[in-house]
Write a protein that holds these residues in place. Structure first.
Motif, mmCIF file in Angstrom:
data_model
loop_
_atom_site.group_PDB
_atom_site.id
_atom_site.type_symbol
_atom_site.label_atom_id
_atom_site.label_comp_id
_atom_site.label_asym_id
_atom_site.label_seq_id
_atom_site.Cartn_x
_atom_site.Cartn_y
_atom_site.Cartn_z
ATOM 1 N N ALA A 1 0.677 -1.154 -0.085
ATOM 2 C CA ALA A 1 0.476 -0.078 -0.007
ATOM 3 C C ALA A 1 1.124 1.474 -0.119
ATOM 4 O O ALA A 1 0.046 2.062 -0.477
ATOM 5 C CB ALA A 1 -0.957 -0.186 1.508
ATOM 6 N N LEU A 2 2.243 1.350 0.375
ATOM 7 C CA LEU A 2 3.096 2.162 0.411
ATOM 8 C C LEU A 2 3.595 2.941 -0.661
ATOM 9 O O LEU A 2 3.678 2.009 -1.158
ATOM 10 C CB LEU A 2 4.362 1.925 1.407
ATOM 11 C CG LEU A 2 3.594 1.758 2.899
ATOM 12 C CD1 LEU A 2 4.761 1.322 3.872
ATOM 13 C CD2 LEU A 2 2.568 2.953 3.410
ATOM 14 N N SER A 3 4.180 3.899 -1.065
ATOM 15 C CA SER A 3 4.833 4.203 -2.154
ATOM 16 C C SER A 3 6.346 3.264 -2.034
ATOM 17 O O SER A 3 7.276 2.836 -1.220
ATOM 18 C CB SER A 3 5.623 5.455 -1.463
ATOM 19 O OG SER A 3 5.164 6.847 -2.684
ATOM 20 N N PRO A 4 6.764 3.315 -3.364
ATOM 21 C CA PRO A 4 5.723 3.680 -4.663
ATOM 22 C C PRO A 4 4.813 3.106 -5.412
ATOM 23 O O PRO A 4 4.680 3.451 -6.304
ATOM 24 C CB PRO A 4 7.143 3.544 -5.416
ATOM 25 C CG PRO A 4 8.015 2.429 -5.017
ATOM 26 C CD PRO A 4 7.945 2.237 -3.799
ATOM 27 N N THR A 5 4.817 1.575 -4.297
ATOM 28 C CA THR A 5 4.230 0.539 -5.668
ATOM 29 C C THR A 5 2.396 1.170 -4.812
ATOM 30 O O THR A 5 1.815 0.882 -6.140
ATOM 31 C CB THR A 5 3.986 -0.734 -4.217
ATOM 32 O OG1 THR A 5 3.853 -0.870 -3.573
ATOM 33 C CG2 THR A 5 5.482 -0.726 -5.698
ATOM 34 N N GLU A 6 2.180 1.798 -3.972
ATOM 35 C CA GLU A 6 0.372 2.309 -3.579
ATOM 36 C C GLU A 6 -0.576 1.364 -4.145
ATOM 37 O O GLU A 6 -1.470 2.197 -5.109
ATOM 38 C CB GLU A 6 0.275 3.647 -4.103
ATOM 39 C CG GLU A 6 1.841 4.126 -3.295
ATOM 40 C CD GLU A 6 1.825 5.740 -4.149
ATOM 41 O OE1 GLU A 6 1.661 6.921 -5.006
ATOM 42 O OE2 GLU A 6 2.242 6.198 -3.407
ATOM 43 N N SER A 7 -0.558 -0.001 -4.455
ATOM 44 C CA SER A 7 -1.538 -0.716 -4.437
ATOM 45 C C SER A 7 -2.223 -1.171 -3.791
ATOM 46 O O SER A 7 -1.939 -2.521 -4.359
ATOM 47 C CB SER A 7 -1.083 -1.351 -6.650
ATOM 48 O OG SER A 7 0.118 -1.751 -5.994
ATOM 49 N N MET A 8 -3.174 -0.778 -3.434
ATOM 50 C CA MET A 8 -3.631 -1.994 -1.833
ATOM 51 C C MET A 8 -4.964 -0.856 -1.923
ATOM 52 O O MET A 8 -4.445 0.782 -1.344
ATOM 53 C CB MET A 8 -3.069 -2.479 -1.155
ATOM 54 C CG MET A 8 -3.738 -3.413 -0.204
ATOM 55 S SD MET A 8 -3.053 -3.280 0.863
ATOM 56 C CE MET A 8 -2.069 -4.987 0.458
ATOM 57 N N ASP A 9 -6.174 0.126 -1.425
ATOM 58 C CA ASP A 9 -6.869 0.226 -1.290
ATOM 59 C C ASP A 9 -7.794 0.121 0.012
ATOM 60 O O ASP A 9 -8.258 1.016 -0.052
ATOM 61 C CB ASP A 9 -8.543 0.172 -2.613
ATOM 62 C CG ASP A 9 -7.892 0.414 -3.714
ATOM 63 O OD1 ASP A 9 -6.940 -0.462 -4.504
ATOM 64 O OD2 ASP A 9 -8.879 1.338 -4.218
ATOM 65 N N THR A 10 -7.467 -1.162 0.551
ATOM 66 C CA THR A 10 -8.529 -1.455 1.821
ATOM 67 C C THR A 10 -7.245 -2.683 2.621
ATOM 68 O O THR A 10 -7.128 -3.432 1.839
ATOM 69 C CB THR A 10 -9.850 -2.042 1.449
ATOM 70 O OG1 THR A 10 -9.801 -3.301 0.671
ATOM 71 C CG2 THR A 10 -10.376 -0.927 0.709
ATOM 72 N N CYS A 11 -7.536 -2.546 3.419
ATOM 73 C CA CYS A 11 -7.093 -2.920 4.471
ATOM 74 C C CYS A 11 -7.763 -3.012 5.537
ATOM 75 O O CYS A 11 -7.738 -1.791 6.445
ATOM 76 C CB CYS A 11 -5.900 -3.595 5.152
ATOM 77 S SG CYS A 11 -4.709 -4.265 5.944
ATOM 78 N N ILE A 12 -8.459 -4.507 5.910
ATOM 79 C CA ILE A 12 -9.587 -4.184 7.796
ATOM 80 C C ILE A 12 -8.625 -5.470 8.300
ATOM 81 O O ILE A 12 -8.272 -4.688 9.540
ATOM 82 C CB ILE A 12 -11.370 -4.614 7.025
ATOM 83 C CG1 ILE A 12 -11.162 -3.142 5.982
ATOM 84 C CG2 ILE A 12 -11.174 -3.826 8.303
ATOM 85 C CD1 ILE A 12 -11.516 -2.062 6.501
ATOM 86 N N CYS A 13 -8.724 -6.597 7.895
ATOM 87 C CA CYS A 13 -8.283 -7.628 9.243
ATOM 88 C C CYS A 13 -8.517 -8.576 8.717
ATOM 89 O O CYS A 13 -8.632 -8.957 7.122
ATOM 90 C CB CYS A 13 -9.687 -8.322 10.251
ATOM 91 S SG CYS A 13 -10.949 -8.111 8.871
ATOM 92 N N MET A 14 -7.924 -9.994 8.543
ATOM 93 C CA MET A 14 -7.733 -10.711 8.032
ATOM 94 C C MET A 14 -8.716 -11.473 7.408
ATOM 95 O O MET A 14 -9.646 -11.729 8.164
ATOM 96 C CB MET A 14 -6.430 -12.036 9.410
ATOM 97 C CG MET A 14 -6.204 -11.279 9.438
ATOM 98 S SD MET A 14 -4.482 -13.037 10.856
ATOM 99 C CE MET A 14 -3.619 -13.837 8.923
ATOM 100 N N GLY A 15 -8.573 -11.339 6.361
ATOM 101 C CA GLY A 15 -9.416 -12.627 5.485
ATOM 102 C C GLY A 15 -10.235 -11.867 4.865
ATOM 103 O O GLY A 15 -11.181 -11.464 3.685
#
Ligand SMILES: Cc1ncc(C[n+]2csc(CCOP(=O)(O)OP(=O)(O)O)c2C)c(N)n1
Lengths: 197, 580
Positions: free
Chosen positions: B369-383
């Motif tokens: 999710a971090l720079s430079p890939t920045e390719s994750m929109d969400t992260c809440i909990c496992m699964g």
């Protein structure tokens, strides 16, 4: 005895954890109360890592606060700069002169600060600077940077060398012990004193 | 004998000395080393369970069967295990049952900083909290005694600084390890309404007894000093308070639930100003205020983050830190990064290139999710990645779904991804799910899991066949790909997101830190380099931009060659070697 606070800072993966465990054992052998605060998990992945070793008659908090460290053992220049406020007035910075760029620098979003060592020295920091990476390479294992630095620290401390060696024999696995004993000696003998005081 | 031990290691020792026979856990910082250390003792059976709920159920089964059992997890793990927790409170135990839960104030390695003490109150289960490694060991043993004496599970709560600090511990022998007889007792262990109603009454009676016990238990201690100031505290907060307040009077609550009302009232009557020092929520404070006692606490102290002695000095005594050195310490941050050689890097390169909406999950790959890939929109909990991708598609329609993928690790998939996958098939979703199979549970420091083929003790065992599993739940499109074959990977992701049915892509390449993974060693950049900076896009910490020059740090590079595949000028070669 007087209390002794040693703070170890570096980049995840540099071996700061082993260094702090060794120090903890050295303290115990001296008959001190001791606490070692470690870092596991997320920040171990190449992030800025800090471990604390506190020894004395009685240790409460495992954390060293700003202005409380007798020694700051820094595995990397930027990390030395980041944590220098934790060094007590009159304390000693033991610094491995190495630069590891953090991601914001790698991707051009930030600049790696210039002339860190000069700035620290001008700021009044007493320090021992050593190229522990080079020395570790010469001793045969690039991973022994931590032990080289402990060698430097051992020499500055007033704890007998034998105590350090004994702790190493107990904590370090047999098959990498020799390399590390060499690395320790190199640190112990190798540093040139660049302290200002 | 005395030994320097991590809090978690001391918990394992306490379990050993208490005669524990069965230990089950799912890893999670800062609790992981408890079970890793238990696994070193042959007298105790130990396992990594697929998730915390199963782990607790295994421990409950062992307890009902007559063994002392322990189950460990991080704070958010208790959310997963909450279902069995609330009802095992009703059934009670046979062999002693202890649940270790490690909170993470300051969120060193977590997605929230929930305060687990509320679980003790909500489930009516007693909770202890140690303040150093010796107490970790002692309190675990005390917890087993309480568990058997009061017929209830007992929770022992740690926080990161207790779990991950070493201090000196006195080692003793193992005792009490005989099995209790197993007696079938449906009235106690079959929780249907009629039985549960009776058990709820038993729980209330037990709570009253525990409350009386709290008044006398030696885990609650008073240290008298000056009585001008009194401090009520527990766990790591006690250590910070000792340093900040010095020689005042302390009531240290080793038992954080239920509270000893009488002891607190008496202590309060004997001191002048009374402070309550506790990290996170005002759990003690609200209960003490309700008793009509005046205290200072969260009115001046934060409910967020970790405490420290200096924070207390600053907030309570207005003491400010004075700099010793005239150095400007403003410096660039150093966030954690995916390691050199990390297989996830290939995946993120592709996801970024395809500009997909990515519902993410928890593991090393969250760093994508971090720079430079920045390719994750969400992260809440496992699964959560899978359910969320499905929910997005249901909310915004199939076209949006075609630009969406769910990604999660192998351990996370087993933990709680399977049910989400079944949901997609059952409810006619078309999502694409990518399992990042790096052959290990990475983030928490390399634990085995059901997909790796080894147990916690390293014994070989059958592996879950992820492809077969997906087929069995009704996914017809299953693809296996190496995330470093970026061209093929890209093609497959395109095909699968386009398809009007659900698909699973298994991106398989082992974690670069695994012992059996050997790359050929450092690369270097030669004079062919045109400074196009393509190689920098993957965010490898070993590749550095020196402005006029791009270089590879040979102390960090492992030689995975992902960067080499991105270079159009053949400028990245084996250090000391030739072009390839
Ligand atoms: C309920 C819960 N339990 C445990 C954790 C701790 N945890 C975070 S990531 C992770 C495992 C990740 O392993 P995997 O999915 O295989 O991905 P990897 O890190 O190997 O890439 C665990 C156990 C958590 N965050 N939540």
């Amino acid at each position: 005895m007087t209390d002794l606070n040693i703070m170890i800072v570096g980049v995840g993966g540099q071996g700061t954890l082993l260094a702090s465990r060794l120090l903890g054992n050295v303290a115990m052998k001296q008959g001190f109360d001791v606490k070692v605060s470690e870092v596991h998990g997320m920040s171990q992945r190449g992030g800025s890592v800090v471990t604390y070793v506190k020894m004395g008659e009685k240790v409460y908090s495992p954390i060293i606060e700003k202005g409380e460290a007798d020694y700051l053992l820094a595995f990397e220049n930027l990390e030395a700069l980041r944590w220098i406020d934790y060094l007590k007035n009159g304390g000693t910075l033991v610094l491995n002169d190495q630069q590891i760029d953090p991601m914001p620098v790698i991707i051009g979003k930030a600049k790696y600060p210039e002339k860190i060592i000069e700035r620290l020295r001008e700021g009044g920091v007493r320090m021992d600077v050593i190229d522990a990476l080079q020395i570790a390479k010469e001793c045969g294992n690039i991973k022994s940077v931590n032990i080289v630095l402990l060698g430097v620290l051992a020499k500055t401390s007033n704890i007998a060398k034998e105590v350090w060696l004994e702790a190493m024999r107990e904590v370090i696995p047999q098959k990498i012990l020799d390399v590390n004993l060499r690395a320790f000696d190199a640190g112990y003998n190798g540093t040139k004193d660049t302290s200002k005081a | 004998m005395k030994k320097l031990m991590l809090g978690n290691e001391a918990v394992a020792r306490g379990a050993y000395e208490a005669g524990v026979r069965v230990a089950a856990a799912y890893p999670g910082t800062p609790s992981t080393e408890i079970t890793e250390n238990i696994a070193k003792y042959d007298e105790m059976y130990s396992e990594w369970s697929p998730n915390e709920k199963v782990a607790l159920e295994v421990a409950i089964g062992a307890s009902v069967a007559g063994a002392r059992a322990i189950c460990s997890m991080k704070h958010v793990g208790l959310n997963v295990a909450a279902d069995p927790l609330f009802t095992v409170s009703y059934t009670g135990v046979n062999g002693g049952l202890v649940i270790m839960v490690a909170d993470d104030p300051g969120m060193h390695s977590s997605q929230n900083e929930q305060d687990s003490r509320f679980y003790a109150r909500a489930s009516k289960v007693p909770m202890l909290e140690p303040s150093n490694s010796q107490e970790c060991k002692d309190f675990v043993k005390a917890a087993f005694d309480i568990s058997e004496r009061f017929d209830c599970p007992v929770i022992v709560r740690l926080s990161t600084r207790i779990a991950h600090s070493q201090s000196i511990v006195e080692i003793n022998k193992r005792q009490n390890d005989e099995l209790k007889p197993y007696v079938k007792d449906p009235a106690k262990y079959v929780m249907m309404p009629a039985m549960a109603r009776a058990r709820h009454l038993a729980v209330e009676k037990r709570m009253a007894e525990l409350k009386a016990f709290a008044e006398e238990t030696p885990v609650n201690t008073i240290e008298w000093g000056s009585t001008d100031i009194g401090v009520i505290t527990s766990g790591i907060s006690y250590q910070y308070a000792r340093e900040a307040f010095g020689n005042v009077s302390y009531l240290k609550l080793g038992m954080v639930y239920p509270l000893p009302d009488k002891l607190i009232t008496e202590f309060a009557a004997k001191v002048g100003t009374l402070y309550v020092i506790e990290e996170l929520e005002p759990f003690f404070e609200n209960q003490i205020r309700k008793m009509g006692i005046k205290v200072i606490g969260k009115d001046i102290l934060p409910v967020t983050g970790e405490y420290s002695a200096s924070l207390l000095r600053q907030k309570i005594f207005n003491e400010a830190f004075e700099k010793s050195y005239d150095v400007d310490v403003q410096s660039p941050v150093r966030p954690p990064v995916m390691c050199p050689g990390c297989p996830h890097r290939g995946t993120f390169h592709v996801l970024k290139k395809l500009k997909l909406t990515v519902t993410g999950d928890i593991g090393c790959y969250t760093l994508g999710a971090l720079s430079p890939t920045e390719s994750m929109d969400t992260c809440i909990c496992m699964g959560a990645s899978i359910g969320m991708a499905h929910g997005m598609e249901k909310a915004r329609g199939r076209e949006f779904g075609k630009k969406t993928v769910a990604i999660l690790g192998d351990s996370t998939f087993i933990h709680s991804g399977i049910t989400g996958l079944i949901d997609i098939v059952y409810n006619k979703g078309c999502s694409t799910v990518i399992i990042l199979d790096n052959s290990i549970t990475g983030m928490t420091g390399h634990q085995q899991n059901p997909t790796t083929g080894f147990t916690i003790k390293g014994e070989p065992v059958k592996q879950v066949d992820l492809a077969l599993l997906a087929k069995a739940v009704g996914i017809d499109r299953v693809r296996v790909v190496d995330p470093f074959e970026i061209k093929e990977f890209e093609r497959i992701v395109k095909e699968e997101t386009e398809a009007d049915e659900p698909s699973l892509i298994i991106a398989q390449r082992p974690c670069a830190l695994l012992k059996n993974v050997r790359y050929e060693g450092p690369r270097m950049i030669n004079e062919n380099c045109k400074k196009c900076r393509s190689c920098l896009r993957i965010g490898c910490p070993a590749i550095v931009d020196k402005g006029d020059k791009i270089m590879i740090n040979s102390a960090l590079c492992v030689g995975c060659k992902l960067c080499t595949k991105l270079c159009s000028f053949n400028a990245i070669v084996k250090a000391g070697g030739k072009n390839d």
